[in-house]
Design an enzyme around this catalytic site. Structure first.
Site, PDB file in Angstrom:
ATOM      1  N   GLU B  29       0.838  -1.198   0.000  1.00  8.61           N
ATOM      2  CA  GLU B  29       0.000   0.000   0.000  1.00  8.61           C
ATOM      3  C   GLU B  29       0.877   1.253   0.000  1.00  8.61           C
ATOM      4  O   GLU B  29       1.746   1.400   0.872  1.00  8.61           O
ATOM      5  CB  GLU B  29      -0.915  -0.015   1.244  1.00  8.61           C
ATOM      6  CG  GLU B  29      -1.958  -1.119   1.162  1.00  8.61           C
ATOM      7  CD  GLU B  29      -2.476  -1.560   2.517  1.00  8.61           C
ATOM      8  OE1 GLU B  29      -2.263  -0.847   3.523  1.00  8.61           O
ATOM      9  OE2 GLU B  29      -3.086  -2.646   2.583  1.00  8.61           O
ATOM     10  N   SER B  69      -5.839  -4.490   0.809  1.00  6.42           N
ATOM     11  CA  SER B  69      -6.279  -5.877   0.684  1.00  6.42           C
ATOM     12  C   SER B  69      -5.084  -6.772   0.973  1.00  6.42           C
ATOM     13  O   SER B  69      -4.532  -7.420   0.089  1.00  6.42           O
ATOM     14  CB  SER B  69      -6.779  -6.145  -0.745  1.00  6.42           C
ATOM     15  OG  SER B  69      -7.712  -5.187  -1.177  1.00  6.42           O
ATOM     16  N   GLU B  70      -4.681  -6.794   2.235  1.00  7.96           N
ATOM     17  CA  GLU B  70      -3.447  -7.497   2.577  1.00  7.96           C
ATOM     18  C   GLU B  70      -3.494  -8.975   2.232  1.00  7.96           C
ATOM     19  O   GLU B  70      -2.486  -9.557   1.811  1.00  7.96           O
ATOM     20  CB  GLU B  70      -3.114  -7.322   4.065  1.00  7.96           C
ATOM     21  CG  GLU B  70      -2.569  -5.933   4.436  1.00  7.96           C
ATOM     22  CD  GLU B  70      -3.653  -4.902   4.671  1.00  7.96           C
ATOM     23  OE1 GLU B  70      -4.844  -5.255   4.571  1.00  7.96           O
ATOM     24  OE2 GLU B  70      -3.315  -3.735   4.951  1.00  7.96           O
ATOM     25  N   PHE B  93       2.236  -1.814   8.919  1.00 10.68           N
ATOM     26  CA  PHE B  93       2.486  -2.084  10.335  1.00 10.68           C
ATOM     27  C   PHE B  93       2.302  -3.595  10.530  1.00 10.68           C
ATOM     28  O   PHE B  93       1.320  -4.157  10.038  1.00 10.68           O
ATOM     29  CB  PHE B  93       1.480  -1.346  11.230  1.00 10.68           C
ATOM     30  CG  PHE B  93       1.649   0.151  11.257  1.00 10.68           C
ATOM     31  CD1 PHE B  93       2.275   0.775  12.334  1.00 10.68           C
ATOM     32  CD2 PHE B  93       1.194   0.935  10.215  1.00 10.68           C
ATOM     33  CE1 PHE B  93       2.437   2.162  12.360  1.00 10.68           C
ATOM     34  CE2 PHE B  93       1.350   2.314  10.227  1.00 10.68           C
ATOM     35  CZ  PHE B  93       1.970   2.934  11.301  1.00 10.68           C
ATOM     36  N   ASP B  95       1.260  -5.090  12.848  1.00 12.22           N
ATOM     37  CA  ASP B  95      -0.026  -5.303  13.522  1.00 12.22           C
ATOM     38  C   ASP B  95      -1.123  -5.738  12.549  1.00 12.22           C
ATOM     39  O   ASP B  95      -2.096  -6.359  12.961  1.00 12.22           O
ATOM     40  CB  ASP B  95      -0.476  -4.012  14.204  1.00 12.22           C
ATOM     41  CG  ASP B  95       0.621  -3.355  15.012  1.00 12.22           C
ATOM     42  OD1 ASP B  95       0.510  -3.363  16.241  1.00 12.22           O
ATOM     43  OD2 ASP B  95       1.598  -2.843  14.439  1.00 12.22           O
ATOM     44  N   HIS B 139      -1.012  -0.393  16.550  1.00 11.66           N
ATOM     45  CA  HIS B 139       0.049   0.031  15.634  1.00 11.66           C
ATOM     46  C   HIS B 139       1.420   0.017  16.307  1.00 11.66           C
ATOM     47  O   HIS B 139       2.316   0.766  15.894  1.00 11.66           O
ATOM     48  CB  HIS B 139      -0.221   1.449  15.098  1.00 11.66           C
ATOM     49  CG  HIS B 139      -1.316   1.553  14.095  1.00 11.66           C
ATOM     50  ND1 HIS B 139      -2.634   1.440  14.430  1.00 11.66           N
ATOM     51  CD2 HIS B 139      -1.284   1.735  12.747  1.00 11.66           C
ATOM     52  CE1 HIS B 139      -3.377   1.580  13.333  1.00 11.66           C
ATOM     53  NE2 HIS B 139      -2.590   1.750  12.312  1.00 11.66           N
TER      54      HIS B 139
HETATM   55  C1  LIG Z   1      -5.609  -3.568   7.695  1.00 15.45           C
HETATM   56  C2  LIG Z   1      -5.006  -2.233   7.531  1.00 15.45           C
HETATM   57  N1  LIG Z   1      -4.288  -1.969   6.428  1.00 15.45           N
HETATM   58  C3  LIG Z   1      -3.708  -0.770   6.267  1.00 15.45           C
HETATM   59  C4  LIG Z   1      -3.854   0.209   7.202  1.00 15.45           C
HETATM   60  C5  LIG Z   1      -3.167   1.552   7.042  1.00 15.45           C
HETATM   61  N2  LIG Z   1      -4.162   2.569   6.728  1.00 15.45           N
HETATM   62  C6  LIG Z   1      -4.711   3.322   7.686  1.00 15.45           C
HETATM   63  S1  LIG Z   1      -5.896   4.341   7.097  1.00 15.45           S
HETATM   64  C7  LIG Z   1      -5.654   3.778   5.521  1.00 15.45           C
HETATM   65  C8  LIG Z   1      -6.470   4.348   4.405  1.00 15.45           C
HETATM   66  C9  LIG Z   1      -7.910   4.053   4.590  1.00 15.45           C
HETATM   67  O1  LIG Z   1      -8.641   4.583   3.524  1.00 15.45           O
HETATM   68  P1  LIG Z   1     -10.199   4.751   3.636  1.00 15.45           P
HETATM   69  O2  LIG Z   1     -10.794   3.454   4.033  1.00 15.45           O
HETATM   70  O3  LIG Z   1     -10.664   5.338   2.367  1.00 15.45           O
HETATM   71  O4  LIG Z   1     -10.431   5.740   4.839  1.00 15.45           O
HETATM   72  P2  LIG Z   1     -10.012   7.280   4.942  1.00 15.45           P
HETATM   73  O5  LIG Z   1      -8.629   7.326   5.461  1.00 15.45           O
HETATM   74  O6  LIG Z   1     -10.151   7.877   3.598  1.00 15.45           O
HETATM   75  O7  LIG Z   1     -10.979   7.854   5.921  1.00 15.45           O
HETATM   76  C10 LIG Z   1      -4.677   2.802   5.489  1.00 15.45           C
HETATM   77  C11 LIG Z   1      -4.230   2.095   4.281  1.00 15.45           C
HETATM   78  C12 LIG Z   1      -4.597  -0.116   8.350  1.00 15.45           C
HETATM   79  N3  LIG Z   1      -4.744   0.764   9.345  1.00 15.45           N
HETATM   80  N4  LIG Z   1      -5.180  -1.316   8.482  1.00 15.45           N
END
Ligand SMILES: Cc1ncc(C[n+]2csc(CCOP(=O)(O)OP(=O)(O)O)c2C)c(N)n1
Ligand SMILES: Cc1ncc(C[n+]2csc(CCOP(=O)(O)OP(=O)(O)O)c2C)c(N)n1
Ligand SMILES: [Mg+2]
Ligand SMILES: [Mg+2]
Lengths: 325, 335, 335, 325
Positions: B29, B69-70, B93, B95, B139
Site C-alpha cells: 500500500e 487488501s493485505e 504495520f 499489527d 500500531h
Molecule cells: C488492515 C489495515 N491496512 C492498512 C492500514 C493503514 N491505513 C490506515 S488508514 C488507511 C487508508 C484508509 O482509507 P479509507 O478506508 O478510504 O479511509 P479514509 O482514510 O479515507 O478515511 C490505510 C491504508 C490499516 N490501518 N489497516
C-alpha cells in the site's frame, strides 16, 4: 431539505462542532501537543451528522481510524475526547486509546478502529444482538472507500444478508485511501458491489446533510422493519492530508483550493438554509460562536489535565482478574 | 562507506537488488503513492519512505501500489514467488498481519514442506513494528514471536543501519519466505553503511560487546538500550557481553550458548510481550542446553503482558529501558 | 455422574448454559448444517458433532449457521459480546485462525484495554486443534502459543471430559474473550462427568499425580501421554508429578513453581511447535522463578520445528509420545 | 460442441480418468486405506476438464481441498497422486501433503489447498509473474461456492482488476459448502458480484464440458490479450458427501438419486456425442476400459509402495538450511 428547523439547527451545530474540534486537534498537533498521529474528519461532517441524526442512543455505530466526527455525532463528549487525543487520564479511554480508539459504549459508539475494515464485522455483531434481543436497534458501520476493498467488508455484506441483519454499511468515499485515489484502487462500483449481494444500496451526495439524512432514514426504517441491511455509498471530501503528518503532495494545490472553495459541506449548508429562508445568518453565526467557545474551553481543559496514573499501565487487560507478566 | 540512516540503508538495499535482478518486484500500500491524483508521483514512497525513488528507477511494472487488501497481495506474493518472481512486499504495520496471517502461516511458510520439497518461495514480507511512536495498541506491537513460532518462516530483526542493509539483501536473495521487521523508532538512526552491495548471513549473531560478568541477549531496538545499560554497569565494574541474534529464525544458538556458558549469568531483553515470547524462547533454550554453566536465574526484561498504551507516560513505562536492564543484570551478578 | 465422552461433555455444557442464560448464542459454519437442503435439519451439529441438538432445543435465533467468512462472524462475535450477547463461536479447525486473527488479536482482545476499561467482551471462540488425525499441515496445528502471547485473551486447553465441561461453562460465564481449544483426538475419550452444571476455574492447575523425582508439565492430549510415561517410569522406581495447567492464560504459576521447586527436575511436554511455544514459556518461567531449586536442565518434549506431515509414519514420529517423555524424565533424574 | 473429435476424445478421457480415480479413492477410503479424509470431485469433472483444456502447460492453476480433478486435468500423474493420498513416499508430495496438498509445479499445478479461499490471492500472484515477465501465461483460481463468501476471494477480484491481471476466477458452484447450501449461504448472485468489480463474468452450465471449454477459452483469450480477469460461475454437481466421512443426510435420497440420474456430466457427454455422431459408443467404451485398467494398476502400485523415509519428517522445511528444533 426535509428537516425541521430544530433539526437543521441541530445538524449545523453538530457539523460545526466537528469542524471546530478537528481544527483544534490540528492546531494542537501542529504545536506538538498531540502525542500520536491523528486523522482529521474535516470535510466529511455532513456524513456522520446526517447518519447519526437518523439514530437513537440505543443504536450502535462502529467507526474507523478517522473517528472523531462519528464520535461527536453519536454523542460522545468532546471534553474527554480532546483529553484522550492529548493522552490525558481524563480522556474517554483514560489516555490508553488515543485518537484511534475512542469509544463510548454508553452512547452506542463501539469504537474507532486502527484496522481498516475492522468495523463491519463488529457492526454485524451489534445488529445480531439487536435482532436476537429484539431491541429494535440498528447498527451502522462507517468505512472508507479504501476499506471497501478489505475482505472483511465483503464478508460482512454477505453475512448481513444471510442473517438478515439490521445493519447499515456507510461507505464514506472521500476519494482517497492514504495517498491512493479511490479512482485507482476501487474497481467497479461500490453500489453495484452491494447489489451483487442482493443488498439495497444507493449513492448519496455527502456534501448535503439533508440527502445523507434522508438516505440514512430510509435505511434505518428498512432495518428496523426487518428488511435487512443497506449500503450507502456517500461521496465526500477529505480536507486535510491522510493524517496530520501527511503533506498531501499527491493532489495539486489547485485541486485542494477548489475543494475547499466549492465542496465544503458547511458552506453549502449555510448557503442553502439561508437562501431558502430556513435559518438566519445570525442564528448560524451564534452557533459558530458558541461552538468556538466550547472547543476552546475543551482544549484548555485537556491541556491542563493530568496524565494517566502510571498504575493503569497494567489494569483493565481483563475484566475478571489482574494478570502479572 | 558513509553515515546513513536505517531508512536509507534499507532503501539502498532495495535499489541494489532491484538493479541486480529483474525478478525482484516491490509492492504494498502506497509504496509509491499518488496514483490517480494530479500531484506528485511516488508521493509517499511507503508510509515510512523506505521505498521512495524505486518507482523512478524501475517503473510501475516492478513497483506496484495495492488496494487495502493485505490477504490478496500477500497471497499474491506467495503465488508470484512460486512462479518465478522475488517479491518484496510491505505490510505497513506488522499489527495488520491479523487480516492476512493465513497467507503467511498456512500458505507461503508451508508450501515447501507440504509439497514434498518441490516449492521455492523467495518472498520477503517487510513490516514495521514496535512501540514508542504513541501509536497505541493496534500500531505498536512486535509480534515476531508469532512468526518465529511458525516453521518455514525466517525472521529478521535488524538493530543497526549496517545490518538493515546487509540482512535485507540477504533476505531478498534467500529462497524461503522471510519476515523482515523494521523497528519504526530506528528509521532515523544513523550508522556506517558501506555503499556497495553486501550481505549479512542469517543465523549469525552479532556480538556487540564482550564482558565476562553476564550476557545480555537483546533484539532490535532493545540492543541499543542494552548498550546504554552496559555503559552504566561498566562504571560499576560490571562487564557484560551483549549478543544481538539479528535473526530469530534461524537462531544462532551456538553463540548464545557460548556466552551463556562463559558468563553463567543471562538477561534476555525484548520488546515483544512476555508470554510465549522471544525472551522466553531464548531463556528456555539456555535452561535446557547450558544449565550446568548457569550461576543465576535467567531473567527476562520485557513489557508487561498488556497491549501497548497510548499516553507517553504509560508507553514509556511499557517498554524495557536501560535502567530495568541494568537492574536485571545487577540481580544476576549478585545472585 | 456418569461416563461421557469429551464431545458429550462439551455438548452438555453448551446445553446447560444456553438453558440457563438466554444471552448465550452459538454460531459457526455448519453448527447445525442442512440449511437449504431437503434432508435432515441439524445434519452435522458441527463438523465434530459438538453442537448437535442445540438447534432443536434453542431454535434458529440462538443457533446460527454462517457462510464461510470467519472474519465476519468472529468479528460479529466481538460486536455481539460488546452489546449484550454471550456468543460461543466455532472455528472448525484452529488452523483457520489465520484468516480472522485480526478480529481476535486486535479487536476483541484489546477492547477493554484500549477503551480504558469500559468494554466487556464475553465471547468464547471454540476450535479444534492437534495432530494425529492424518489431516496434514493445515488442519493439525496447535497454535495456542499465538493466543497465549496476546494479552487480553484467556486460553483454555481441557485434557479430560470432566474439565472440558467445567471449563466450557466457566468460559461462557467469563466476561473476557476466551479461546477454548479442543484436541480433536480427545472427542471420543470417555470419563466421569457430573450431570449437573459445574465450573472449573481458570488459572488452577490439575495435579494429575504426585511423585517426588521429577515434575512433568503437560497440556491437552499430552497429559495422557505423560501418564503413560509415568506408569513406565514407576516400574523403574521413578515417581513423577504431573501438572496439567488446564489454562495457559491465566497460568497457575504457583502450582507449577511449587512442584518444580519440590522436585528440582522438570520436563515440559507439549504438542505445539517448539519455538516461542508453550513448553518454552513454562521452562522460561521456571528458569527465572525456581532456579535455585533446580537440579537438572529443564527439558522440553515437543514436535520438531516443522509443519505437521500427512503420512501416518511421519505424523506419529512428529508428536511427542510416552517413550520420548519417559526418556526425558530419565535424563533429568540421572543428571 | 465446438471441439474437434480429437479434443472430444481427450475431454472424455480426462473426465473418465477423474471419475475412475475418485471412485477408486472412495473405495480405498471405505476400506480404511486412506489415512486422512478426502474430498471427492466426482460429478464436477466437466469443469476441471473444460477449463484446463483451454490452458497450456505453462499456465498455472490453484486448486482447493477438492483438488484431484483439477490436478488430473492440469496434467499431474495419477500414479504419484494415488500414492500421495495413501500416504506413500512415492507420492506427489512424498507423503507429506496428502489429498489436500497435491501440487506439481512442473505442470503448473500450484497446489490443492486446505484453506477455503486460500487460492485466489495466489492465482493473482502467478498472473503477476506472467504479466511482469511477459510470458503470455494465465492463471486460474478454482474456488467453490462457499469460497465465494471468503474475503480473500473478493479482495482478489478487486486486485486483479486494479492490476489488470491475466487471471480467471472459476467459481465451481456445486450447490454446497459442506452441509450448507449455496442457496442459503451465497446472498445475491456471483456473476453480479464480479460485475460489481467491473469484471467480465458469465454463468456456465457445468454439466457441459463444451460450454465450460468455450467460456474458458473466451476468458483465456481475454487474459492473454491484456483484457484482464474474468469470473466464470459454473454450475455443477457434487455426487458424494462433502468428504468421505460425510453421510450426507441433508439431501433427500430422491434428490441424490435424481442428481445421479439426470445431472451426470459424463452421461450427458456420452449422450450428446453419440447422438450427434461425433463419437462411437465403442470408442467411448474403449476409453472406459483403458482408464479402468490404468487406475486399477495405479491403486495396486500405491498400495504396494513404501511409506516415507522417517528422516523426511524434518527435511524440506526450508530451501537453504536445515533447522533443528
Ligand atoms: C488492515 C489495515 N491496512 C492498512 C492500514 C493503514 N491505513 C490506515 S488508514 C488507511 C487508508 C484508509 O482509507 P479509507 O478506508 O478510504 O479511509 P479514509 O482514510 O479515507 O478515511 C490505510 C491504508 C490499516 N490501518 N489497516
Ligand atoms: C478458512 C476455512 N474455513 C472453513 C474450512 C472448512 N471447510 C472445508 S471445505 C468447506 C466447504 C467449502 O465449500 P465450497 O467452497 O463450496 O467447496 P466444495 O467443498 O463445495 O468443493 C469448509 C467450510 C476451511 N477448510 N477453511
Ligand atoms: Mg477514503
Ligand atoms: Mg461447494
Amino acid at each position: 431539505m426535509q428537516m425541521s428547523r430544530e433539526d437543521l439547527a441541530r445538524a449545523y451545530r453538530t457539523m460545526r462542532t466537528i469542524r471546530a474540534f478537528e481544527l483544534a486537534v490540528n492546531a494542537e498537533a501542529q504545536a506538538g501537543r498531540v502525542p500520536g498521529s491523528t486523522h482529521l474528519y474535516a470535510g466529511q461532517e455532513a456524513v456522520a451528522t446526517g447518519v447519526c441524526m437518523a439514530l437513537n442512543r440505543e443504536d450502535h455505530i462502529v467507526s474507523t481510524h478517522r473517528g472523531h466526527g462519528h464520535s461527536i455525532a453519536k454523542g460522545c463528549e468532546v471534553g474527554p475526547m480532546m483529553a484522550e487525543i492529548l493522552g490525558r487520564g481524563s480522556g474517554t479511554c483514560k489516555g490508553k486509546g488515543g485518537s484511534m480508539h475512542i469509544a463510548d459504549l454508553d452512547v452506542g459508539m463501539l469504537g474507532a478502529n486502527g484496522i481498516v475494515g475492522g468495523g463491519p464485522p463488529m457492526a454485524c455483531g451489534a445488529a445480531l444482538t439487536a435482532k436476537t434481543k429484539k431491541t429494535g436497534a440498528v447498527a451502522v458501520a462507517f468505512s472508507g472507500d479504501g476499506a471497501a476493498n478489505q475482505g472483511t467488508t465483503a464478508e460482512s455484506m454477505n453475512l448481513a444478508m444471510v442473517w438478515n441483519l439490521p445493519v447499515i454499511f456507510v461507505i464514506e468515499d472521500n476519494g482517497w485511501g492514504e495517498a491512493t485515489s479511490a479512482e485507482w484502487a476501487v474497481a467497479g462500483d461500490i453500489v453495484k458491489r452491494a447489489e451483487g449481494y442482493g443488498m439495497a444500496a444507493e449513492r448519496v451526495d455527502g456534501l448535503s446533510v439533508g440527502d445523507v439524512h434522508e438516505a440514512a432514514r430510509r435505511a434505518v426504517t428498512r432495518a428496523r422493519e426487518g428488511g435487512g441491511p443497506t449500503l450507502l455509498h456517500i461521496e465526500t471530501e477529505r480536507f486535510f492530508g491522510h493524517f496530520n503528518g501527511d503533506v498531501d503532495t499527491y493532489r495539486s494545490d489547485a485541486t485542494k483550493e477548489a475543494q475547499r472553495r466549492d465542496r465544503d459541506c458547511l458552506n453549502r449548508f449555510r448557503a442553502q438554509v439561508t437562501e431558502a429562508g430556513l435559518m438566519e445568518p445570525a442564528a448560524l453565526d451564534a452557533i459558530d460562536a458558541e461552538v468556538e467557545a466550547e472547543i476552546e474551553a475543551v482544549v484548555r481543559a485537556a491541556r491542563d489535565a493530568a496524565p494517566p496514573d502510571p498504575a493503569t499501565l497494567t489494569t483493565d487487560v481483563y475484566v475478571s482478574y489482574g494478570y502479572e507478566a | 562507506m558513509s553515515e546513513k540512516t536505517f531508512r536509507a540503508a534499507l532503501n539502498e538495499a532495495l535499489h541494489q537488488e532491484m538493479a541486480a535482478n529483474p525478478d525482484v518486484v516491490v509492492f504494498g500500500e502506497d509504496v509509491t503513492g499518488g496514483l490517480g491524483g494530479d500531484g506528485e508521483e511516488d508521493a509517499w514512497g511507503g508510509a515510512f519512505g523506505v521505498t521512495k525513488g524505486l518507482l523512478a528507477a524501475y517503473g510501475r511494472d516492478r513497483v506496484l501500489d495495492t488496494p487495502i487488501s493485505e490477504s490478496a497481495f500477500v497471497g499474491a506474493a506467495g503465488g508470484a514467488a512460486l512462479t518465478g518472481l522475488r517479491p518484496v512486499v510491505e505490510i505497513m504495520f506488522v499489527d495488520f498481519i491479523g487480516v492476512c496471517l493465513d497467507q503467511v502461516m498456512n500458505q507461503a511458510a508451508k508450501f515447501r514442506y507440504m509439497f514434498g520439497g518441490k516449492a521455492r518461495t523467495p518472498m520477503v514480507l517487510r513490516a514495521t513494528f514496535g512501540a514508542g511512536a504513541r501509536s497505541a495498541s493496534q500500531h505498536s506491537q512486535a509480534l515476531y514471536p508469532i512468526f518465529t513460532h511458525i516453521p518455514g518462516l525466517k525472521v529478521v530483526i535488524p538493530a543497526t543501519p549496517h545490518d538493515a542493509k546487509g540482512l535485507l539483501i540477504e533476505a531478498i536473495r534467500d529462497d524461503d519466505p522471510v519476515i523482515f521487521l523494521e523497528n519504526k523508532m530506528l528509521y532515523d538512526v544513523t550508522g556506517e553503511v558501506p555503499d556497495q552491495s553486501y550481505t549479512v548471513p542469517f543465523g549469525e549473531a552479532r556480538v556487540v560487546r564482550e564482558g565476562g560478568d553476564a550476557t545480555i541477549i537483546a533484539f532490535g531496538r532493545m540492543v541499543g538500550r542494552a548498550e546504554d545499560a552496559a555503559k552504566t554497569l561498566a562504571k560499576e565494574g560490571i562487564d557484560v557481553t551483549i549478543v544481538d541474534p539479528r535473526t530469530t529464525s534461524p537462531l544462532d544458538t551456538e553463540t548464545i550458548l557460548e556466552f551463556a556458558e562463559e558468563t553463567g549469568r543471562v538477561v534476555v531483553v525484548d520488546e515483544a510481550n512476555p508470554r510465549c515470547g522471544m525472551a522466553a524462547d531464548i531463556a528456555a533454550l539456555i535452561a535446557e542446553e547450558a544449565f550446568d554453566a548457569l550461576k543465576a536465574p535467567i531473567l527476562k526484561v520485557t513489557p508487561p503482558h498488556t497491549p501497548v498504551p497510548y499516553a507517553p507516560e504509560l508507553e514509556d513505562a511499557y517498554l524495557p529501558d536501560a535502567a530495568r536492564i541494568a537492574d536485571a543484570v545487577r540481580r544476576v551478578t549478585q545472585h
